[in-house]
Design an enzyme around this catalytic site. Structure first.
Site, mmCIF file in Angstrom:
data_model
loop_
_atom_site.group_PDB
_atom_site.id
_atom_site.type_symbol
_atom_site.label_atom_id
_atom_site.label_comp_id
_atom_site.label_asym_id
_atom_site.label_seq_id
_atom_site.Cartn_x
_atom_site.Cartn_y
_atom_site.Cartn_z
ATOM 1 C CG ASN A 1 3.345 -0.703 -16.347
ATOM 2 O OD1 ASN A 1 4.133 -1.609 -16.128
ATOM 3 N ND2 ASN A 1 2.060 -0.776 -15.978
ATOM 4 C CE LYS B 1 -4.026 2.023 -3.992
ATOM 5 N NZ LYS B 1 -3.841 1.515 -5.347
ATOM 6 C CE LYS C 1 0.406 5.308 -4.887
ATOM 7 N NZ LYS C 1 1.490 5.091 -5.842
ATOM 8 C CG PHE D 1 5.214 -3.739 -4.376
ATOM 9 C CD1 PHE D 1 4.681 -4.872 -3.779
ATOM 10 C CD2 PHE D 1 6.598 -3.668 -4.542
ATOM 11 C CE1 PHE D 1 5.501 -5.909 -3.355
ATOM 12 C CE2 PHE D 1 7.426 -4.702 -4.135
ATOM 13 C CZ PHE D 1 6.876 -5.820 -3.537
#
Ligand code: CTP
Length: 399
Positions: free
Chosen positions: A208, A339, A335, A321
């Site tokens: 990426n 997480k 997230k 992030f």
């Protein structure tokens, strides 16, 4: 960091004076107010007018100049400084300071200041190696002066060896280091940065656009603030920050293995890496040849490193992030919760100034209690420091 700081730049006479001009330019560009003091011999190399023009202030050269003394005076110069940089510092200047001599404006001002002093030596390599010089340097370090090591290379006098003045950028980094409060001393921070590469065959891979700059800025800022930093970096084109342990990885699996190895020893984990979510199911041993018009590449999921840390965490502070192109808050919140993070840094990578390959970022900090903090557009270094301010508070609460 150097913004609105007052810096005294003491210039003594050596060929490296020309590099002090560039140093002055960088200091003022960084927002510092710089007052320059030159020795008489420094004025033989570059005229005070050059330093005056670039600093926007009169240059001080004479101890007993009534006009200069009335205007500022060496005591007042010494008092107003946040930092005193001596660059270049000759063997003679260093010898005089080490002996406590104050026989001209520069040495008198050094003697009178309570500000930290950063000495940047530049001289012939034989002078540098001379035991008398080395003794002086050691004496100065012992009483708290900061000294940069000169670098190796071709010297103006024709010799090759250690003695060159370090690059102005490195002097600026040392200055920032001295001016930074060490509020993360004792904190062990694990940072991940950059992309990962998932190999298809010996000549191709999936990856990426991540440049690694955000993670590198965090690692450098954390180190500057006194933390012990380990940086797990995917393939990037960046110079590693000094005094940071660098563990280079390529694939998501390698990043996973290295981070899990380091996890128990960390107090804080900041996962700025853009980890590939999928990898080819099979990595071909030979280069894949062009055949049919269409081709299907079978992919499988990589391990979600951060989610695994979230399941394992005991006392660690976990920061993730979320780089998004739409529904920023919604995706970032999801997230943060799934997480099990203590904080997530959300940014819209499609916004101007906030993408992967720029030096700036626009971020939002989200917390599990629903709080959201919006930050302005700022440099990645400033984002790093803002983030570390929050991390420090959380870490101190845990301690
Ligand atoms: N992350 C990770 N391991 C992965 C994928 C992501 O540790 N395999 C981490 C990243 O380092 C980042 C956070 O999880 O701190 C969010 O990454 P991101 O790519 O934005 O989210 P994903 O969970 O991969 O979800 P999606 O790609 O669907 O947005």
């Amino acid at each position: 960091m150097l913004k609105s700081k007052t810096i005294l730049l003491g210039v003594s006479g050596g060929i490296a004076v020309y590099k002090a001009v560039e140093l002055l330019r960088l200091l003022t560009k960084a927002g510092a107010t710089v007052h320059v003091v030159m020795t008489r011999s420094a004025c033989e190399f570059v005229t005070p007018l050059t330093f005056q023009t670039l600093s926007g202030h009169p240059v001080h050269t004479e101890l007993f100049n009534l006009y200069q003394e009335q205007e500022i005076g060496h005591i007042s110069l010494a008092d107003r400084a946040d930092l005193f940089i001596l660059a270049p510092a000759t063997a003679n200047l260093i010898g005089k300071i080490a002996q406590g001599l104050a026989d001209d404006l520069l040495t008198t001002t050094v003697m009178a200041t309570k500000a930290p002093v950063l000495i940047v030596p530049a001289m012939n390599t034989n002078m540098y190696e001379n035991p008398l010089y080395q003794r002086n340097e050691k004496a100065l370090r012992e009483v708290g002066y900061h000294l940069l090591d000169p670098v190796d290379g071709e010297l103006a006098c024709g010799w090759t060896g250690q003695g060159k003045m370090p690059d102005p950028q490195d002097i600026i980094a040392a200055a920032e280091d001295i001016l930074t409060s060490k509020d993360l001393t004792g904190c062990r921070i694990l940072v991940s940065a950059g992309p990962t590469r998932e190999e298809i065959d010996p000549v191709r891979y999936l990856t990426n656009y991540s440049s690694g700059r955000m993670g590198f800025a965090i690692a450098a800022a954390a180190r500057r603030r006194g933390a012990k930093v380990t940086l797990v970096a995917g393939p990037v084109q960046l110079t590693p920050p000094a005094e940071v342990e660098i563990l280079a990885v390529v694939s998501a699996q390698q990043m996973h293995d290295v981070i899990l190895d380091c996890f128990d020893a960390a107090d804080v984990v900041i996962k700025a890496a853009a980890v590939a979510d999928y990898r080819p199911q099979i990595r071909q041993q030979q280069k894949v040849k062009k055949m049919a018009d269409d081709m299907i590449l079978e992919l499988e999921k990589t391990p979600d490193i951060l989610a695994e840390l979230g399941r394992r965490k005991k006392r660690q502070i976990l920061v993730g992030f979320a780089a998004e192109t739409e529904k920023l808050l919604e995706h970032a919140t999801q997230k943060l919760i799934s997480k099990n993070l203590d904080m997530i840094v959300a940014n819209d990578v499609s916004a101007p100034g906030a993408g992967f390959d720029v030096d700036t970022n626009i971020v939002r900090f989200l917390y599990p209690d629903g709080r959201v903090e919006d930050l302005e557009l700022m440099s990645k270094t400033e984002v790093a420091d803002q983030l570390l301010d929050r991390v420090r508070l959380a870490w101190q609460k845990h301690e």
